[in-house]
Design a protein around this motif. Structure first.
Motif, short mmCIF file in Angstrom:
data_model
loop_
_atom_site.label_atom_id
_atom_site.label_comp_id
_atom_site.label_asym_id
_atom_site.label_seq_id
_atom_site.Cartn_x
_atom_site.Cartn_y
_atom_site.Cartn_z
N VAL A 141 84.03 80.86 63.74
CA VAL A 141 84.41 80.58 62.61
C VAL A 141 83.67 79.82 61.42
CG1 VAL A 141 86.48 80.17 61.15
CG2 VAL A 141 86.90 79.66 63.83
N ASP A 142 83.62 81.30 60.43
CA ASP A 142 82.36 80.20 59.57
C ASP A 142 83.82 80.71 58.52
OD1 ASP A 142 80.28 81.09 61.25
OD2 ASP A 142 80.05 82.73 59.63
N GLU A 143 83.49 79.00 57.97
CA GLU A 143 84.74 78.41 56.20
C GLU A 143 83.63 78.79 55.10
OE1 GLU A 143 85.80 74.65 56.60
OE2 GLU A 143 85.34 74.68 59.58
N PHE A 144 84.36 79.31 54.48
CA PHE A 144 84.04 79.89 52.66
C PHE A 144 84.80 79.20 51.70
CE2 PHE A 144 82.61 83.10 55.11
CZ PHE A 144 80.65 83.29 55.35
N ASP A 145 84.50 78.20 51.11
CA ASP A 145 85.39 77.67 49.53
C ASP A 145 84.24 77.78 48.45
OD1 ASP A 145 87.75 76.29 48.54
OD2 ASP A 145 88.30 75.71 50.53
N VAL A 146 85.55 77.58 47.91
CA VAL A 146 84.82 76.86 46.27
C VAL A 146 84.47 75.99 45.91
CG1 VAL A 146 85.47 79.32 44.66
CG2 VAL A 146 86.44 76.80 45.39
N ALA A 147 85.21 75.15 46.84
CA ALA A 147 84.20 72.77 46.61
C ALA A 147 84.83 72.94 48.56
CB ALA A 147 86.43 72.25 45.77
N ASP A 148 84.14 71.96 47.94
CA ASP A 148 84.18 71.62 49.65
C ASP A 148 84.96 70.29 49.73
OD1 ASP A 148 83.47 69.73 52.43
OD2 ASP A 148 81.01 70.06 51.80
N LEU A 149 86.16 70.39 50.83
CA LEU A 149 87.55 69.53 50.65
C LEU A 149 87.35 69.37 52.29
CD1 LEU A 149 89.85 71.42 48.64
CD2 LEU A 149 88.24 69.86 47.83
N HIS A 150 86.47 69.19 52.97
CA HIS A 150 86.69 69.35 54.78
C HIS A 150 86.15 67.88 54.60
CE1 HIS A 150 82.35 68.36 54.73
NE2 HIS A 150 82.96 67.67 56.10
N TRP A 151 87.79 67.45 56.16
CA TRP A 151 87.84 66.79 56.53
C TRP A 151 87.24 67.00 58.42
CZ3 TRP A 151 93.81 64.72 55.36
CH2 TRP A 151 94.29 64.17 54.30
N VAL A 152 87.27 67.41 58.61
CA VAL A 152 86.67 67.64 60.17
C VAL A 152 85.99 68.80 60.21
CG1 VAL A 152 88.82 66.78 60.46
CG2 VAL A 152 88.87 69.57 60.21
N GLY A 153 84.92 69.39 60.90
CA GLY A 153 83.91 69.92 61.01
C GLY A 153 82.58 69.75 60.07
N ASP A 154 82.24 70.95 60.24
CA ASP A 154 80.25 70.87 58.84
C ASP A 154 80.90 71.49 57.80
OD1 ASP A 154 79.24 70.27 61.48
OD2 ASP A 154 79.05 72.36 61.99
N GLY A 155 82.10 71.73 57.56
CA GLY A 155 82.73 71.88 55.58
C GLY A 155 82.37 73.65 55.66
N PRO A 156 82.18 74.37 55.26
CA PRO A 156 82.47 75.36 53.98
C PRO A 156 81.26 75.82 53.96
CG PRO A 156 83.47 74.31 52.37
CD PRO A 156 83.11 72.95 53.29
N MET A 157 80.91 77.05 53.45
CA MET A 157 79.84 77.97 52.44
C MET A 157 80.24 77.98 51.26
SD MET A 157 78.02 80.49 55.56
CE MET A 157 79.35 80.38 56.62
N ILE A 158 79.79 77.38 49.95
CA ILE A 158 80.02 77.27 49.28
C ILE A 158 80.07 78.30 47.86
CG2 ILE A 158 80.68 76.05 46.77
CD1 ILE A 158 81.72 74.83 48.54
N PHE A 159 81.16 79.14 47.67
CA PHE A 159 80.33 80.06 47.10
C PHE A 159 81.23 80.68 46.04
CE2 PHE A 159 84.39 83.58 47.52
CZ PHE A 159 84.94 82.94 47.99
N ASP A 160 81.32 81.78 45.07
CA ASP A 160 81.63 81.13 43.60
C ASP A 160 83.18 82.03 43.47
OD1 ASP A 160 81.81 84.08 43.49
OD2 ASP A 160 80.46 84.41 42.32
N GLY A 161 83.89 82.69 44.90
CA GLY A 161 85.20 82.60 44.48
C GLY A 161 85.66 84.19 44.36
N ARG A 162 84.60 84.73 44.46
CA ARG A 162 84.88 86.30 44.46
C ARG A 162 83.39 87.00 45.24
NH1 ARG A 162 85.49 88.11 38.75
NH2 ARG A 162 86.12 86.08 37.96
N THR A 163 82.08 86.74 45.32
CA THR A 163 81.15 87.65 45.97
C THR A 163 80.46 86.75 47.62
OG1 THR A 163 80.64 88.31 44.60
CG2 THR A 163 79.52 89.34 45.99
N LEU A 164 80.73 87.37 48.64
CA LEU A 164 80.69 86.17 49.72
C LEU A 164 78.74 86.59 50.04
CD1 LEU A 164 83.49 86.06 51.94
CD2 LEU A 164 82.63 84.55 51.06
N ALA A 165 77.75 86.16 49.95
CA ALA A 165 76.76 86.65 51.17
C ALA A 165 76.39 87.02 52.21
CB ALA A 165 75.74 85.26 50.35
N VAL A 166 77.54 87.50 52.33
CA VAL A 166 77.90 88.31 54.08
C VAL A 166 77.73 89.93 53.81
CG1 VAL A 166 79.43 88.25 55.63
CG2 VAL A 166 79.48 86.34 54.61
#
Ligand SMILES: C[S@@+](CC[C@H](N)C(=O)[O-])C[C@H]1O[C@@H](n2cnc3c(N)ncnc32)[C@H](O)[C@@H]1O
Length: 211
Positions: free
Chosen positions: A44-69
């Motif tokens: 699982v890859d995680e993406f978010d506009v903010a880093d709210l993670h409590w578990v795991g390595d956290g998300p890749m931050i993006f602008d809420g529109r376009t994923l660099a994928v």
């Protein structure tokens, strides 16, 4: 949060085949992604506009529109309780479609009538800023800007219309009502029947190779 993730996973398990490659957009605390890694052997890859993670390595931050994928990079893409925060929900759903080679799984609260709107509005106004405030006090998030401010509340019809506009095929729809509140957590399992055409200028990878 772990219990909630396990409950959500029971609902989603039939639609996330074992060892899937999943993008969780708006991954929040990371509990869902962690549960899918452990229970479904998913990567699982995680993406978010903010880093709210409590578990795991956290998300890749993006602008809420376009994923660099690149296009069709994942077998499953999930958007769980996220669309209400997006400035362009339709665009975000299209982006989920672009990066999926298979399924897009959407869970979204919808309301019926004035009371449903009232309860959902109250819940969103209280829960989001409260959760963000607690996370800040606990030192989990640092930034002052809250990514949990609802912009759009959907009726079931509006959400169905949004889904229709993406051209995704609905293979499963389930509602899960909150008793007495005229609110439902609607689940859509969507499939990409025909791949969207991506213009070179809208593809992040194409933009990279241009430069
Ligand atoms: C209510 S939480 C849901 C988290 C997780 N999906 C879950 O169900 O536990 C909403 C998440 O969406 C994120 N979010 C807000 N705007 C977003 C956007 N435009 N694109 C992606 N994620 C966004 C928030 O930062 C937050 O992590």
């Amino acid at each position: 949060m772990s219990d909630r993730a396990r409950q959500l996973t029971r609902r989603l398990e039939p639609w996330i085949p074992a060892r899937s490659h999943v993008a969780d957009i708006g991954s929040g605390t990371g509990h869902n992604a962690e549960c899918w890694r452990c229970q479904l052997d998913a990567s699982v890859d995680e993406f978010d506009v903010a880093d709210l993670h409590w578990v795991g390595d956290g998300p890749m931050i993006f602008d809420g529109r376009t994923l660099a994928v690149s296009d069709a990079n994942y077998s499953v893409v999930t958007l769980l309780f996220v669309l209400q925060y997006a400035s362009d929900p339709k665009g975000l759903l299209h982006e989920a479609r672009r990066v999926s080679a298979g399924r897009v799984i959407l869970i979204q609260s919808t309301y019926r009538g004035i009371w449903g709107y009232f309860w959902l509005r109250v819940r969103e106004s209280v829960w989001g800023p409260l959760a963000y405030g607690v996370a800040r006090i606990a030192g989990i998030v640092k930034g002052p800007s809250c990514s949990l401010k609802s912009r759009t509340l959907f009726t079931r019809e509006q959400l169905a219309d949004l889904v229709r506009q993406t051209g995704l095929t609905v293979i499963q729809f389930e509602q899960e009502s909150w008793p007495g509140m005229s609110i439902s957590r609607d689940l859509y399992v969507l499939e990409c029947a025909v791949r969207p055409s991506t213009s070179p200028s809208s593809s992040p990878l194409a933009m990279k190779s241009d430069g």
